[in-house]
Design a protein around this motif. Sequence first.
Motif, PDB file in Angstrom:
ATOM      1  N   GLU A 155     -43.017  35.601 -58.555  1.00 28.00           N
ATOM      2  CA  GLU A 155     -43.742  35.756 -57.511  1.00 28.00           C
ATOM      3  C   GLU A 155     -45.513  35.635 -58.044  1.00 28.00           C
ATOM      4  O   GLU A 155     -46.152  35.129 -57.047  1.00 28.00           O
ATOM      5  CB  GLU A 155     -43.385  37.024 -56.548  1.00 28.00           C
ATOM      6  CG  GLU A 155     -41.943  36.552 -55.886  1.00 28.00           C
ATOM      7  CD  GLU A 155     -41.594  37.814 -55.315  1.00 28.00           C
ATOM      8  OE1 GLU A 155     -41.859  38.653 -55.545  1.00 28.00           O
ATOM      9  OE2 GLU A 155     -40.281  37.602 -54.825  1.00 28.00           O
ATOM     10  N   ALA A 156     -45.577  36.299 -59.194  1.00 26.50           N
ATOM     11  CA  ALA A 156     -47.026  36.330 -59.586  1.00 26.50           C
ATOM     12  C   ALA A 156     -47.674  35.050 -59.540  1.00 26.50           C
ATOM     13  O   ALA A 156     -48.621  34.672 -59.676  1.00 26.50           O
ATOM     14  CB  ALA A 156     -47.197  37.180 -60.645  1.00 26.50           C
ATOM     15  N   ASN A 157     -46.531  33.835 -59.954  1.00 30.74           N
ATOM     16  CA  ASN A 157     -47.032  32.594 -59.918  1.00 30.74           C
ATOM     17  C   ASN A 157     -46.860  31.582 -58.936  1.00 30.74           C
ATOM     18  O   ASN A 157     -46.831  30.555 -58.907  1.00 30.74           O
ATOM     19  CB  ASN A 157     -46.200  32.173 -61.069  1.00 30.74           C
ATOM     20  CG  ASN A 157     -46.788  32.401 -62.666  1.00 30.74           C
ATOM     21  OD1 ASN A 157     -47.663  31.878 -63.024  1.00 30.74           O
ATOM     22  ND2 ASN A 157     -46.378  33.405 -62.961  1.00 30.74           N
ATOM     23  N   GLY A 158     -46.723  32.395 -57.871  1.00 31.53           N
ATOM     24  CA  GLY A 158     -46.658  31.753 -56.546  1.00 31.53           C
ATOM     25  C   GLY A 158     -45.233  31.191 -56.142  1.00 31.53           C
ATOM     26  O   GLY A 158     -45.293  30.177 -55.277  1.00 31.53           O
ATOM     27  N   PHE A 159     -44.124  31.136 -56.688  1.00 36.50           N
ATOM     28  CA  PHE A 159     -43.040  30.923 -56.708  1.00 36.50           C
ATOM     29  C   PHE A 159     -42.034  31.707 -55.972  1.00 36.50           C
ATOM     30  O   PHE A 159     -42.199  32.696 -56.003  1.00 36.50           O
ATOM     31  CB  PHE A 159     -42.168  30.095 -58.209  1.00 36.50           C
ATOM     32  CG  PHE A 159     -43.178  28.879 -58.386  1.00 36.50           C
ATOM     33  CD1 PHE A 159     -43.888  28.184 -57.734  1.00 36.50           C
ATOM     34  CD2 PHE A 159     -43.443  28.903 -59.909  1.00 36.50           C
ATOM     35  CE1 PHE A 159     -44.699  26.936 -58.370  1.00 36.50           C
ATOM     36  CE2 PHE A 159     -44.046  27.817 -60.505  1.00 36.50           C
ATOM     37  CZ  PHE A 159     -44.379  26.900 -59.833  1.00 36.50           C
ATOM     38  N   SER A 160     -40.585  31.142 -55.776  1.00 36.92           N
ATOM     39  CA  SER A 160     -39.708  32.297 -55.133  1.00 36.92           C
ATOM     40  C   SER A 160     -38.428  32.375 -55.879  1.00 36.92           C
ATOM     41  O   SER A 160     -38.005  31.260 -56.401  1.00 36.92           O
ATOM     42  CB  SER A 160     -39.782  31.915 -53.277  1.00 36.92           C
ATOM     43  OG  SER A 160     -39.137  30.794 -53.599  1.00 36.92           O
ATOM     44  N   VAL A 161     -37.701  33.432 -55.933  1.00 40.18           N
ATOM     45  CA  VAL A 161     -36.579  33.383 -56.545  1.00 40.18           C
ATOM     46  C   VAL A 161     -35.491  33.032 -55.370  1.00 40.18           C
ATOM     47  O   VAL A 161     -35.679  33.472 -54.298  1.00 40.18           O
ATOM     48  CB  VAL A 161     -36.111  34.717 -57.257  1.00 40.18           C
ATOM     49  CG1 VAL A 161     -37.104  34.939 -58.457  1.00 40.18           C
ATOM     50  CG2 VAL A 161     -36.494  35.950 -56.363  1.00 40.18           C
TER      51      VAL A 161
END
Length: 258
Positions: free
Chosen positions: A155-161
Amino acid sequence: MIVCKSREEIAKLRMSGRIVHEVLEETRERVHPGVTTLELDRFVEKRLAELGAVPASKGYHGYPRTLCTSVNEEIVHGIPSNRRLREGDIIGLDLGIILDGFYGDAAITVAVGEISPLAAKLLRVTEEALMRGIQAARAGNRIGDISAAVESHVEANGFSVVREFVGHGIGRQYHEEPQVPNFGVAGRGPVLKEGMVFTIEPMVNAGESGSRVLDDQWTAVTLDGAYSAHFEHTIAVTAEEAEILTALGPAVEAAVER
Ligand code: MF3
Ligand code: CO
C-alpha cells in the motif's frame, strides 16, 4: 491445529522446494514473446517426470494442468492454453509438486520482453513484499506480523493486496493450517513456532483490490482489468531467520539421486 515439522520432515520439504525453485527458474528462461502457456506447462511436466516429482495441482479439485499461468490482469490459477505471450505481458508461474510424499509450492511473475515501467514496479514491489513477509516470519512473532509487513509495503507503493486468496501451511498436504493472509494487523493471529512450514504468497493488484473468477471456474482476474503479480515461497520457521525451502540447493539432479 498447526503442526510443527521435525528436522527430517523439513529435510524432505527442502528437497521438494528445491525442485520447485529449479523448475520455475528453468521455465522463466522459456518465457518469450510467441511461446504459448501450454508449451510452458508441457516443459514443466517433462522436467518433473525426469526429476521423479509429481504435479500437485493437476487433478486438484479438477484443475486440469500442472502449472498455473496467470497473464496480465489474471491474478492466480490461470490455465495453460494455446494463448501466445506477447511483448509487454507479465506472466505468473505457480508450481506445486510432491516429492516422496512432501509438497513444495512457489510462484514467480516474469516479464515477457520489454514491459511498462508500471508493470516493472508491480513485479518489484510484489517480490519485495514477499521478502518483507519472510523477514517477519520469526519464532515468537505472529501471523499478523507477516500479513502487516506485506500489506504495508504494497500500500505504501500505491498498489493493493488481494484478500480472497491466502498463503497456507504445507507438508504432507498441499494446504494445511495456518492461513497466511496478505493483509492484517501486527501482533494478531497464531504465534509462530520453530518447525512451522507455510507459504507466503502476496498477490498484488496495480489497481483496486477486488477479484472475480472467470467462467472456466479457475482463473481469478482483477475487476478493473489492471495487472496483477504473484510471488510465493515455501518457508520454515527456525530459531533465527526463516529458511526459504523453495530456494537454490545443490544441483537438483544430484540431490534427487537417492
Ligand atoms: N499453487 C497454488 C497455491 O498457491 C494452488 C493452485 S491449485 C490449482 O496454493 F489447482 F489451481 F492449481
Ligand atoms: Co500456495
